[in-house]
Structure formats: C-alpha cells, structure tokens
Enzyme design. Sequence first.
Site, PDB file in Angstrom:
ATOM      1  N   SER A  78      41.910  43.788  39.564  1.00  0.00           N
ATOM      2  CA  SER A  78      40.593  44.349  39.884  1.00  0.00           C
ATOM      3  C   SER A  78      40.227  44.177  41.357  1.00  0.00           C
ATOM      4  O   SER A  78      39.463  44.978  41.889  1.00  0.00           O
ATOM      5  CB  SER A  78      39.508  43.684  39.031  1.00  0.00           C
ATOM      6  OG  SER A  78      39.714  43.965  37.679  1.00  0.00           O
ATOM      7  N   THR A 116      35.253  42.954  41.308  1.00  0.00           N
ATOM      8  CA  THR A 116      34.758  44.308  41.579  1.00  0.00           C
ATOM      9  C   THR A 116      33.500  44.304  42.450  1.00  0.00           C
ATOM     10  O   THR A 116      33.492  44.941  43.514  1.00  0.00           O
ATOM     11  CB  THR A 116      34.548  45.085  40.265  1.00  0.00           C
ATOM     12  OG1 THR A 116      35.762  45.008  39.515  1.00  0.00           O
ATOM     13  CG2 THR A 116      34.212  46.536  40.523  1.00  0.00           C
TER      14      THR A 116
HETATM   15 ZN   LIG Z   1      39.572  45.463  36.648  1.00  0.00          ZN
END
Ligand SMILES: [Zn+2]
Length: 539
Positions: free
Chosen positions: A82, A150
Amino acid sequence: MKMRISKIRRILSFGLAVSVLAAAGCGGPHKIRNVILIIPDGMSLSDIGLARWYQEGRPLIMDRFACGLVRIYSSNALITDSAAAGSAYATGHKIESETVSIRPAVVTMPGVGRTSPEEVHRPLPTLLEAARLKGKATGLVFTSEFVDATPAAFCSHAMDRYESESIAEQMVYSGVDVLLGGGRAYLVPGPEKANRKDGEDLTRVLKDKGYAYVTDRGDLTGSSALSRVWGLFQPNGLEAEFDRDPATQPGLAEMTRKAIEILSRDKDGFFLMVESGEIDTFGHDNDPIGIISEVLAFDQALGVAVDFAVRDKHTAVIACADHATGGLSIDNDEAIDDLVSVLKKARSTSHAVRNKIKEDGSNLMEVLENDYGLTGLTAAELESIRKAGKEDLPPAIGRALAVRASISFSTEYHTGEDVVLFAYHPSGYKPTELVESGVIQNVDVNRYIQKVLGLDLESLNDVLHVASAAFEARGAKVVLDRQDEANPVVLVTKDTDVLRLPVNKNLAILNGKKIELNGLVTVVAGRIWVPRQAVDLIR
Ligand SMILES: [Zn+2]
C-alpha cells in the site's frame, strides 16, 4: 427559413460551447476546481462481484462509473504494497515497496525510470502538497489509523512505512485542513505501543495550529462551524461498517460528506483523498463478511462523492484500488441462494466476533453461531479455530464460512492483478483518455489529477525538497543535532546566524525567531531535505 435555423443552431451551439467552457473553468478544456480520489484498499474484481451478489445482484453505485483497468506494480515488485501504491497515486512515481513518497533506489520493473545517485530517496512532492500550495483546501478521510500507508503517502515522506512516530509528526505539521479517521493513540505519549516516545503531545500542536480536535461522532456531525479539523474516533483503526456503533463512530460515507461540506467552502477548490482501508485488512484475514462490509462502505462513500460532484459541476471523482488482497474466488456453481443465505447469517465481521469471545473461550460456539452464522463445524475446523487463539481467529473462522459459501482465498497477502478504475468528470473526460488505452498505470491517475486541477508536481521538487548541500553552497555549516535523540534538529550556522530546523516539522527558528515554512523538514536515510524557503533564510 433554412438560414434562420442554421443561424439559430450556430447561436445555440456557441451558447453551448460557452457554457461547457464556463463549466470547465479557465485553463484547459477539462480543468475543474475539485478532485475527490477514493481508494478502496485491497479491492479485487471478485470482491466487487461478491458484494453485488450479497445485495441479491442489484447494481452497486460503482458499476455506473467503471471505465478501465489500472496496473499497480511498484518499482521493484510485481505485487505492490500500500505504501508504494499510495505513493504512485500521490506522487506520480512508481517507487520501492514499503517506502513512502520518496524516489526509489531499486528499480527492477520494466518502464520505470531510474533515480540518479544524488536523488536517491529524495522526497517527492504529492498532490496534497501541490493542492495546498495552490491555495486549495485539502483533506484525508479513512477508516484505518492515520499513519497507515495510504493516508501517509499523501502528506509524509519516509524510508519505511512503519516509521509511525515521524510519519505522525509530519502529518500534524503538513497543513492538511481536514483529517478524519482512526489512530489517535499516535498523537500522545503513553505506554501503548502506538503512543509517542518523543514525549510530545501532538493534540496540543493541533490546537495551537488552530485545528478543532474531535474524538466523538457527535462533535463532528453536530457542528457546522468546523473549518480545520482533525477527527480521530478510535485509538487505532475504526470498526468495520457492519460492526460500528453509529452513535459514537461515524461511517466512511458520513465522514466523506462532512469533509466535502467543509472543504467545498474554499473558493480555490479542494483535493480530498478518501480511503476504504479495511477491505485490505479483511482480505488479509480471508473474511468474506468483512470484505462485503467494507466494499459496501466504499460504494456508499463513492455515492456521496459523485452526488456532490454532479451538483457542483466543478468536481471530478476518481476511484481505484491500490492492489487486490486475498485472492478471493467465487467457486459456487449453484444457485445464488447457496451463496447469499450462508453469508446473510453473519451479523458482524470476524473482528467483532473476536472481540466478543471471552478469554476462557466459554462462549465460543454461541458467538460463532449467533454472530457469524457458523454451524456444523467439523472436528478439524473446531480444532483449527481453537488453536488459532484470539489473534489469529479471523482467518480461521473466515475460511470456515467461505467453505460453506463455496468461496475460496488463494493467499493471505496481496495479489498482482489489475484493479478497476472508476471515474466521473463533469465533461465526461476520463483518465483512460489521457493515455488512449483502457488499461492505465497507477501513476497515470496522478497525471490525470494534475491535469484537471492544473497542478505541476515536477516544478515543486526544488520548492519543497531541497538537499541540505544548498546551505553549504551558501557558505553555511550544517549538522544534524541529535542531542535530544527523539527530537533531532538540523542546525545551520553561518557567521552570527543560527538556524534551527526541527525534523518532521514545517518550522524554522532563525536566531530565536520562529518562522512557519511552506513545507516539511525531513531526514530520509540520513540525508536532510528542506523547503527552498528555509535555504533562503541564510544569505
Ligand atoms: Zn493497500
């Protein structure tokens, strides 16, 4: 008569052209004021299909906006994590897995540009930073902890995504206007693992910077006067949509609506990133119920964003996962009932089930049956559930339920397939048109957002992230003062001038006088990076 009609047509089409131009604003033909980027973390094509079957095959909101595929690999791996994936969206560069918005050292994948030695690990400007410098309001909404990869990728820079302490500090000093989600333990000192070891109470910094700091749903939804706000509604990540207590914890759609309400007051426009972060978590846990819960939460948030965009006429909405997780496969070749009736028996996700089971396990069978719809467990299944203990319970029960619905998982990790692109733009302009292909790269999403918002990230390299050698070029001496190990300071001296730059902050202290900078001071892999503004304080 004929002439008249054609004249009328010309006038009409001219009028139409004018109104299209007006809607697009000045600048390029597709330029708009606001962008909402939504990232359903870990959402695969099969996850979407499962959520659709869960509501008896009725279309999802996202179905109307599916328009392409996104390739998600990082600079050094087929399957991204991520951090690299969020950074690709945030910065427009494919970078190394596990790193946060810095240039890559290792490039092994085809078509990814190499980094010159002096630029290795240099922080990369992000969409959020660029939007802020353009005078736009900025926001982050998510269900995970704010230091998670994120959200972190949009306003911090780090060698390792798990450097939570410095990522948290950078985010507090990043100037983001609205930040809503989980993870308040990372703001305060204390004994918990997530608590700060540098002794700083960052909630106090937030208040000093003029933010409202809220921890309860009512304080968020009940106030119409909020302008700059941090709202963190759990010490760690938020509860799943199926599990949350709506009295105390807002949902993703609700937080998205509130963020838009606040950010859209800025005449210069806004950039908002919304992440549905736990699709990934439940993919790791192989829990089909958790996946459905969070895919539907994403769908609702997308609906809120698009409803606003359609009304506003100056807003584009782009949604795309960062990668898929778990390798869910629907293996049911029977009627829909066999799938749905099994799943509908579960009332909550595996996480809520885990929290409900007593330490001595005395209510195990009861909770599994009532809350997760698991009955008729075989001796082997029961054995594996008992052996899993509390921590590893979710995958053990998730897979037992999956078997009953004829669903399977190929892994507890990420998978390397393309993800679905969803887009709405008032003039119909799509990211796929930028590259004239239905299959785009994750970095193209970033380029598209730069284009429609009129941002230029490249030009900000030398504004936001300048090597400390620039001080030396001006005859100054630079050292990293680590006297206070947890709070390092870049110390710049020239003649009688003393410039102190606390690391991970947007602060300069020149001969004792405090100056707020337009960007962060960072140290990545031992190298110091500062905003140009800091360099210019030394003459
Ligand atoms: Zn992810």
